[in-house]
Design a protein around this motif. Structure first.
Motif, short mmCIF file in Angstrom:
data_model
loop_
_atom_site.label_atom_id
_atom_site.label_comp_id
_atom_site.label_asym_id
_atom_site.label_seq_id
_atom_site.Cartn_x
_atom_site.Cartn_y
_atom_site.Cartn_z
N HIS A 234 40.23 32.83 36.26
CA HIS A 234 40.91 31.37 36.52
C HIS A 234 41.98 31.19 34.85
O HIS A 234 41.93 30.18 33.98
N PRO A 235 42.85 32.44 35.00
CA PRO A 235 43.90 31.94 34.36
C PRO A 235 44.67 30.75 34.29
O PRO A 235 44.67 29.97 35.45
N ALA A 236 45.34 30.48 33.48
CA ALA A 236 46.34 29.12 33.53
C ALA A 236 47.33 29.96 34.12
O ALA A 236 47.96 28.72 34.95
N ASN A 237 48.30 30.85 34.49
CA ASN A 237 49.66 30.01 35.02
C ASN A 237 49.95 32.10 36.19
O ASN A 237 50.43 32.34 35.94
N GLU A 238 48.85 32.52 36.17
CA GLU A 238 48.35 33.55 37.59
C GLU A 238 47.67 33.24 38.22
O GLU A 238 46.72 32.78 37.75
N PRO A 239 48.07 34.40 39.27
CA PRO A 239 46.80 33.92 40.17
C PRO A 239 45.53 34.81 39.68
O PRO A 239 45.92 35.44 39.01
N GLY A 240 44.18 34.44 40.05
CA GLY A 240 42.82 35.29 39.07
C GLY A 240 42.58 36.23 39.67
O GLY A 240 42.75 36.56 40.83
N ARG A 241 41.59 37.01 39.09
CA ARG A 241 41.72 38.24 39.73
C ARG A 241 40.24 38.50 38.74
O ARG A 241 40.09 38.71 37.89
N PRO A 242 39.48 39.69 39.31
CA PRO A 242 38.12 40.16 38.25
C PRO A 242 38.33 40.44 37.14
O PRO A 242 39.50 41.97 37.69
N LEU A 243 37.60 40.81 36.01
CA LEU A 243 37.64 41.37 34.77
C LEU A 243 38.57 42.79 35.09
O LEU A 243 38.79 43.55 34.51
N ALA A 244 37.83 43.83 36.27
CA ALA A 244 37.80 45.02 36.26
C ALA A 244 38.66 45.87 36.55
O ALA A 244 38.91 46.10 36.39
N GLU A 245 39.05 44.42 37.34
CA GLU A 245 40.86 45.20 37.74
C GLU A 245 41.59 45.04 36.68
O GLU A 245 42.21 45.75 36.85
N ARG A 246 41.40 44.15 36.27
CA ARG A 246 42.43 44.32 35.11
C ARG A 246 42.75 45.25 34.29
O ARG A 246 42.82 46.00 32.97
N LEU A 247 40.74 45.45 33.91
CA LEU A 247 40.50 46.55 32.88
C LEU A 247 40.87 47.96 33.08
O LEU A 247 41.53 48.68 32.23
N ALA A 248 41.13 47.98 35.08
CA ALA A 248 41.14 49.61 35.00
C ALA A 248 42.34 49.86 34.82
O ALA A 248 42.93 50.71 35.15
N GLU A 249 43.52 48.71 34.55
CA GLU A 249 45.26 49.02 34.79
C GLU A 249 45.25 49.92 33.26
O GLU A 249 46.46 50.20 33.08
N VAL A 250 44.15 49.22 32.96
CA VAL A 250 45.32 49.45 30.94
C VAL A 250 43.68 50.70 30.73
O VAL A 250 44.38 51.09 29.58
N THR A 251 42.77 50.50 31.34
CA THR A 251 42.07 52.13 30.28
C THR A 251 41.53 53.08 31.30
O THR A 251 41.28 53.03 32.78
N ASP A 252 40.79 54.10 30.86
CA ASP A 252 39.97 54.98 31.84
C ASP A 252 38.46 54.91 31.62
O ASP A 252 37.97 55.30 32.05
N GLU A 253 38.70 53.32 31.61
CA GLU A 253 36.86 53.22 31.05
C GLU A 253 36.02 52.92 30.10
O GLU A 253 34.84 53.64 30.01
N SER A 254 37.00 54.16 29.52
CA SER A 254 36.70 54.45 27.82
C SER A 254 36.24 53.26 26.93
O SER A 254 35.56 53.04 25.88
N LEU A 255 36.96 52.16 27.39
CA LEU A 255 36.36 51.11 26.11
C LEU A 255 36.28 49.85 27.39
O LEU A 255 36.61 49.99 28.38
#
Length: 273
Positions: free
Chosen positions: A125-146
C-alpha cells in the motif's frame, strides 16, 4: 575544488587548506580581503534569511515569475519535526508518540515481526504507486543474501493514525507507564545535571545497555537493530540515548534488589535457616 568539501565543514580554515594544496593562494588572499571589508561576504544563507525577514516585515509577496505550487511541507526535516511533537493522551498519561514507538522498537521482544509486517504493508500500500509484494521488490535489488529490513528503511510519519496503530499494536498499559517513567527520568536528569543533553550521553554505555536488553552478542548488534527498524547499531544508539537515564535507574534498582537478596540468602545460610 571547494565543492568537494562538505558544506558544513567549508570553514575559512578548510578553504585555506584546500586552496593552498591546489595552488590557489591568490584566491585565499582575495577572499581574505573581501572578508576584511565585510565579514558576511559570501554568506548566502544569511542574505536569503534577511530577504525573507524583510519581505515578511514589509508584507510584500516575493516575485516568483509565476504562480506558486501548493504548499506541501513533506521534507525529511519537517517529518522529523512533526514526529518530535506528536503526542497523545492515553490512560491519563500525556505521552510522546515517538517515545512510545521507540520503546516498542527497543524493548518489545517480538517487534521484529511487527516491523517485517509493516514493511510488507508499506510495499502493498505505497502512497504514489501500485502496490507489490515485498518479495518482488527485494528480488530486484538483492540476490536474497539480505533481508528486507537491511534494504528498505521507510521514514515514519507519526501524524498518520494507521501507521501509529500498526506499530503500537503490541503496546501494553505497562509499556505506556514505562514510557512515562523514562520521560520523567530524562527530565530529572536535565534538572539534576547542569548542561545535561541527550547528545552527551555516553555512546559506549548506551550500546552496552542495548546489548544487555537484546541479549545479543556484539557481532549481531547491527542485525538486531535493523530487524527492529532502527537501521543499524549506530542509529539505534543515537535513538536510545534518551532512554538511558531511566534504563540506568531500572537496572540499578534490579541490581540492588539482587544484591540485597543475595546478602539475605548468605546470612540465612550462615544462621542455618
Amino acid at each position: 575544488m571547494l565543492r568537494a568539501v562538505y558544506y558544513p565543514q567549508r570553514t575559512m580554515a578548510a578553504v585555506r587548506v584546500v586552496c593552498d594544496r591546489a595552488g590557489g593562494a591568490g584566491f585565499v588572499r582575495w577572499l581574505s580581503a573581501q572578508l576584511g571589508q565585510d565579514r558576511h561576504f559570501g554568506d548566502i544563507k544569511r542574505a536569503d534569511a534577511l530577504t525573507a525577514v524583510n519581505a515578511a516585515l514589509d508584507g510584500r509577496e516575493p516575485s516568483t515569475g509565476g504562480p506558486l505550487p501548493p504548499e506541501v511541507w513533506e521534507s525529511a526535516y519537517f517529518r522529523r519535526w512533526s514526529n518530535t511533537f506528536a503526542r497523545e493522551r492515553v490512560d491519563g498519561l500525556d505521552l510522546s508518540t515517538e517515545d512510545r514507538v521507540l520503546y516498542q522498537q527497543i524493548f518489545a521482544p517480538a517487534f521484529g515481526t511487527t516491523w517485517a509486517d509493516y514493511l510488507e504493508h508499506r510495499s502493498l500500500h505505497p502512497a504514489n504507486e501500485p502496490g507489490r509484494p515485498l518479495a518482488e521488490r527485494l528480488a530486484e535489488v538483492t540476490d536474497e543474501s539480505l533481508t528486507a529490513d537491511r534494504i528498505f528503511h521507510p521514514p515514519l510519519d507519526l501524524r498518520d493514525a494507521h501507521t501509529v496503530a500498526f506499530l503500537l499494536a503490541g503496546e501494553s498499559e505497562q509499556d505506556r507507564r514505562s514510557v512515562a517513567h523514562y520521560a520523567r527520568a530524562l527530565d530529572h536528569a536535565r534538572h539534576r545535571e547542569p548542561g545535561f543533553s541527550i547528545a552527551a550521553v555516553c555512546e559506549d554505555l548506551t550500546r552496552r545497555l542495548l546489548l544487555r536488553v537484546w541479549r545479543c552478542p556484539q557481532q549481531e548488534f547491527d542485525a538486531e537493530a535493523s530487524v527492529r527498524g532502527l537501521v543499524c547499531g549506530a542509529r539505534a544508539v543515537h535513538a536510545a540515548k534518551r532512554f538511558v537515564p531511566g534504563l540506568v535507574e531500572e537496572i540499578g534498582e534490579v541490581d540492588d534488589t539482587k544484591k540485597s537478596l543475595s546478602v539475605e540468602r548468605t546470612e540465612a545460610s550462615r544462621e542455618g535457616r
